[in-house]
Design a protein around this motif. Sequence first.
Motif, PDB file in Angstrom:
ATOM      1  N   TRP A 178      50.048  47.407  46.386  1.00 44.08           N
ATOM      2  CA  TRP A 178      48.645  47.558  45.986  1.00 44.08           C
ATOM      3  C   TRP A 178      48.346  46.705  44.755  1.00 44.08           C
ATOM      4  O   TRP A 178      47.278  46.110  44.639  1.00 44.08           O
ATOM      5  N   ARG A 208      45.450  43.880  44.844  1.00 42.70           N
ATOM      6  CA  ARG A 208      44.324  43.880  43.909  1.00 42.70           C
ATOM      7  C   ARG A 208      44.233  42.557  43.162  1.00 42.70           C
ATOM      8  O   ARG A 208      43.137  42.024  42.937  1.00 42.70           O
ATOM      9  N   GLY A 216      40.044  47.746  46.138  1.00 44.94           N
ATOM     10  CA  GLY A 216      40.095  46.456  45.454  1.00 44.94           C
ATOM     11  C   GLY A 216      38.762  45.724  45.483  1.00 44.94           C
ATOM     12  O   GLY A 216      38.370  45.087  44.493  1.00 44.94           O
ATOM     13  N   GLU A 252      36.510  47.348  42.973  1.00 39.96           N
ATOM     14  CA  GLU A 252      36.966  46.930  41.651  1.00 39.96           C
ATOM     15  C   GLU A 252      36.407  45.550  41.311  1.00 39.96           C
ATOM     16  O   GLU A 252      35.941  45.308  40.184  1.00 39.96           O
TER      17      GLU A 252
END
Length: 474
Positions: free
Chosen positions: A380, A384, A347, A350
């Motif tokens: 998840w 995120r 994450g 990202e």
Amino acid sequence: MWMGIDLGTQSVRAVVASDRGEILGSGSAPLAGRRDGVRHEQQPPDWWTAVCAATRQALRDAPAPRALAICSTSGTVLLADRTGRPLTPGLMYDDGRARTEAVRARTPPAWALPKVMWLLREYGAGGDGVRVMHQADLIVARLAGHPLATDSSHALKTGYDLERDAWPHQRFEQLGLPDGLFPEVVRPGRRIGEVGRAAAEETGIPAGTLVVAGMTDGCAAQLASGSLAVGSWNSVLGTTLVLKGVTASPLVDRTGVVYNHRAPDGSWLPGGASGVGGGALTAAFPGADPARLDTLAPDHEPTAVLAYPLAARGERFPFLAPDATGFLIGEPASDAEHWAALLTGVGLVERLCLDYLDLLGAPLHGPLTLTGGAVRSDHWNRLRADILGRPVHIPQHSEPALGMAVLAAYGARATATVQEAAARMVRIRHVLRPDPARTARHTEPYLKLVDELERRGWLPARVAAHARTRTEHP
């Protein structure tokens, strides 16, 4: 009815979808390859065997499709003879043996062009009739009974010039690449052929079914996400992480970290592919139950352990570092804490990817959609959203194979635009909104990761500085 086929890293997936996006049939078959250091290759005949198994399963109780399209991993390539018979193994997207050729070609090693040069040197297959084929091209050739045109999406990393819609023949000549090596190229969504009788017997797909030029798996996932308006983005998280968005013009990145695909309607699909993702979780916890670990992870978030969860050596996005390796800073006290660190690490990367896109001037005002195998984890998904600090959209069906069914519908001219086809066939399951308090708790780990990547010499100073500035002034 429309069929989409997705040639992935670990499996082939086929779906049959209705005009309204209902999945009426699906099938899958595993793929195996050879990994050894920087080597990663698969045997092309195995792709066809898996396609036959997946399509037969998908069509067992589903109506016959009117058209189909195929996606495959971006940068995977092989050499074949003029009939489409493979002459070499398929070098997978992350095979790293063409480093010398990449320097000559001035491309990242993961691109297909240096792999083509490496294959020609290694196998000496430079005679008349030899042709480059991408992973999807081989299956298309087997379906039709002879090679067909490739699509510009798969051809991009083989050197195709999307702005001029042409192969750069002068550049190829300078690299010593022979004439006739590269196939004809068409825009994704173009009708290129039909399924032949021999393939129909093996796959169960009726002879005469229209074959539409496909796209790479990242682009296919974007179609499946419905993220086709300018400013919208799709984050595909599976074995690795791919981010793609929509812009009115190409996004310029002279480092080559971000590259631009061309949408069927002529708009641009900039994006990048990172090496972080679920592959690192599988490597760290082979045979583990992800759902069980997901229930334990929240007690350790945010964890004191900092992770950069690369699935293999080398990073391509949000920076280029061929020698980068995954790392853990700190010692996990348990498997649950280790799992939480890996989930969080993906994450954080990202988030850094989105900060890099912002640095390049990309429009990020549209919705962010999450697709890929990782969306099966509700924990998840929420993690995120909290790390990114923005709402995320979760489609009802998010697989690249559905994106190819959308493209097949467009290619058969069932809709005027691919955006219209996606609007009809893609459904959003729910929208997750971040918890500001949890977002704030991930600020410190994010900045620590930025500092560490810069200290290692992987992350350029200007990118690190922009990430810090954007964190302070979101």
